[in-house]
Structure formats: structure tokens, C-alpha cells
Design a protein around this motif. Structure first.
Motif, short mmCIF file in Angstrom:
data_model
loop_
_atom_site.label_atom_id
_atom_site.label_comp_id
_atom_site.label_asym_id
_atom_site.label_seq_id
_atom_site.Cartn_x
_atom_site.Cartn_y
_atom_site.Cartn_z
N HIS A 267 -79.30 15.26 -81.03
CA HIS A 267 -79.46 16.20 -82.14
C HIS A 267 -80.79 16.92 -81.91
CE1 HIS A 267 -80.45 17.47 -86.25
NE2 HIS A 267 -79.19 17.25 -86.58
N PHE A 268 -80.84 18.20 -82.21
CA PHE A 268 -82.05 18.99 -81.93
C PHE A 268 -83.31 18.34 -82.51
CE2 PHE A 268 -84.86 22.60 -83.29
CZ PHE A 268 -85.37 22.88 -82.03
N ALA A 269 -83.29 18.01 -83.80
CA ALA A 269 -84.50 17.47 -84.44
C ALA A 269 -84.83 16.06 -84.00
CB ALA A 269 -84.35 17.52 -85.96
N GLY A 270 -83.88 15.36 -83.38
CA GLY A 270 -84.12 13.99 -82.95
C GLY A 270 -84.20 13.81 -81.45
N ALA A 271 -84.20 14.90 -80.71
CA ALA A 271 -84.21 14.80 -79.24
C ALA A 271 -85.52 14.22 -78.73
CB ALA A 271 -83.98 16.18 -78.62
N ARG A 272 -85.41 13.31 -77.81
CA ARG A 272 -86.59 12.73 -77.14
C ARG A 272 -87.18 13.77 -76.17
NH1 ARG A 272 -87.74 7.73 -76.84
NH2 ARG A 272 -85.62 7.05 -77.26
N THR A 273 -86.30 14.60 -75.57
CA THR A 273 -86.74 15.56 -74.57
C THR A 273 -85.97 16.87 -74.71
OG1 THR A 273 -87.11 13.75 -73.01
CG2 THR A 273 -87.00 15.96 -72.07
N LEU A 274 -86.65 17.97 -74.52
CA LEU A 274 -86.00 19.26 -74.32
C LEU A 274 -86.21 19.60 -72.86
CD1 LEU A 274 -87.00 21.29 -77.51
CD2 LEU A 274 -84.75 20.34 -76.92
N ALA A 275 -85.12 19.55 -72.10
CA ALA A 275 -85.17 19.89 -70.68
C ALA A 275 -84.97 21.39 -70.56
CB ALA A 275 -84.08 19.13 -69.92
N ILE A 276 -85.94 22.08 -69.99
CA ILE A 276 -85.90 23.54 -69.91
C ILE A 276 -85.70 23.93 -68.45
CG2 ILE A 276 -87.15 25.68 -70.36
CD1 ILE A 276 -88.46 24.18 -72.72
N TYR A 277 -84.64 24.69 -68.22
CA TYR A 277 -84.27 25.12 -66.88
C TYR A 277 -84.24 26.63 -66.79
CZ TYR A 277 -82.63 20.41 -65.72
OH TYR A 277 -82.55 19.07 -65.45
N GLU A 278 -84.54 27.14 -65.61
CA GLU A 278 -84.31 28.54 -65.27
C GLU A 278 -82.98 28.57 -64.54
OE1 GLU A 278 -84.82 32.43 -65.38
OE2 GLU A 278 -86.44 31.15 -66.08
N VAL A 279 -82.02 29.34 -65.07
CA VAL A 279 -80.67 29.41 -64.50
C VAL A 279 -80.43 30.82 -64.00
CG1 VAL A 279 -78.21 29.04 -64.92
CG2 VAL A 279 -79.88 27.65 -66.15
N GLY B 160 -78.18 29.19 -58.96
CA GLY B 160 -78.36 27.79 -59.32
C GLY B 160 -79.35 27.65 -60.45
N TRP B 161 -80.02 26.50 -60.52
CA TRP B 161 -80.97 26.25 -61.59
C TRP B 161 -82.13 25.40 -61.09
CZ3 TRP B 161 -75.92 24.55 -61.71
CH2 TRP B 161 -75.72 23.19 -61.48
N THR B 162 -83.25 25.55 -61.80
CA THR B 162 -84.46 24.81 -61.47
C THR B 162 -85.07 24.30 -62.77
OG1 THR B 162 -84.87 26.33 -59.64
CG2 THR B 162 -86.71 24.97 -60.36
N LEU B 163 -85.49 23.04 -62.77
CA LEU B 163 -86.17 22.48 -63.93
C LEU B 163 -87.54 23.14 -64.05
CD1 LEU B 163 -86.27 20.35 -66.24
CD2 LEU B 163 -87.31 18.80 -64.58
N VAL B 164 -87.81 23.74 -65.21
CA VAL B 164 -89.10 24.37 -65.47
C VAL B 164 -90.05 23.33 -66.05
CG1 VAL B 164 -90.30 26.14 -66.82
CG2 VAL B 164 -88.06 26.64 -65.81
N GLU B 165 -89.56 22.61 -67.08
CA GLU B 165 -90.34 21.52 -67.66
C GLU B 165 -89.46 20.65 -68.53
OE1 GLU B 165 -93.40 22.41 -70.65
OE2 GLU B 165 -92.49 24.38 -70.88
N ALA B 166 -89.91 19.45 -68.75
CA ALA B 166 -89.24 18.51 -69.65
C ALA B 166 -90.26 18.19 -70.74
CB ALA B 166 -88.81 17.26 -68.91
#
Length: 144
Positions: free
Chosen positions: A16-28, A32-38
Motif C-alpha cells: 500500500h502506498f502509505a505503508g510501503a517500506r520502499t519506493l523503488a524508482i526506475y528510469e524506463v 529497458g530500465w535502470t534503478l535510479v534509487e530505492a
């Protein structure tokens, strides 16, 4: 395009958005895609977002972490939090069941490589538009 995924374990969209431990942010991109930050959060709650504290206390820092994102994939998101996300020109997408990060990212990559569906074109235009952000996303019948 920057895409955020709400995750508890960096393997699946399973939070759930408000309960997420991590927001994994990718450039797509079409290639393909690359992890920008977690971005990690200590104030996690139950899978459904319920728990101690007020939702606004958890939404603010998560919303700040989404800066520059076009899409946000979550298992669930509350109405007030969704409105804040949309006002930030980010399109929230609810996933019906846990789905691997790679599967979601591949779906976005394929959509970018072909003709993006109407909801994605609107999200991409809203990200760059100066008009009022779209707030009717909850009425969409289309899913990612």
C-alpha cells in the motif's frame, strides 16, 4: 520516464502506498530500465496501510520521494493520498495482485515501445502540461 513501485521487499509491487517500506524508482525507456534509487521508510504499516499514526504523516515523505516520476504502481492507495499524488502530476496505478518488479517494468517498456494506451498518454502529457492535473483516474476502466 521515471516510474515508482511500492514494495516491501524489492522483488514485487506488494505494498500500500502509505505503508510501503520502499519506493523503488526506475528510469524506463524503450530499451529497458535502470534503478535510479530505492527510497527506504521506517514508518511502515500493515499491508492495507492501516496501523499506528495518521496517513498524512506517512504520505508527505513518500510524495516527496516521487519527484519527477510519471507513474506510481501500488497494491492500494487511499483516496486523499491518491488525490495528492495526482495533484503532483503522477498517475497512480493499482495492481490487483502482487506482481514482480521486472514484470511491471517490462509492461511499461513494451507500452513505451509501441503505441501507449490512452491512460499512459494522458499521464505523460500531464507530467509536462501546465493545465490542471487529471483527477478522474479512479473512473478509468483500463488497467496497466
Amino acid at each position: 520516464m521515471k516510474v515508482a513501485l511500492a514494495t516491501q521487499d524489492m522483488t514485487a509491487v506488494n505494498a500500500h502506498f502509505a505503508g510501503a517500506r520502499t519506493l523503488a524508482i526506475y528510469e524506463v525507456s524503450t530499451e529497458g530500465w535502470t534503478l535510479v534509487e530505492a527510497v527506504q521508510f521506517d514508518d511502515v504499516t500493515a499491508q492495507d496501510g492501516s496501523g499506528h499514526g495518521h496517513e498524512d504523516d506517512r504520505v508527505g515523505p513518500r510524495l516527496a520521494a516521487l519527484d519527477g516520476c510519471t507513474l506510481l504502481f501500488v497494491r492500494a492507495i487511499g483516496g486523499p493520498a491518491a488525490a495528492r499524488v495526482v495533484n503532483a502530476r503522477i498517475h497512480p496505478v493499482k495492481i490487483a495482485a502482487d506482481e514482480s518488479l521486472d514484470s511491471v517494468l517490462e509492461r511499461v517498456r513494451v507500452m513505451l515501445d509501441g503505441t501507449p494506451p490512452p491512460w499512459l498518454r494522458k499521464a505523460m502529457m500531464a507530467r509536462n502540461a501546465s493545465d490542471t492535473p487529471r483527477t478522474d483516474f479512479m473512473d478509468d476502466d483500463e488497467e496497466a
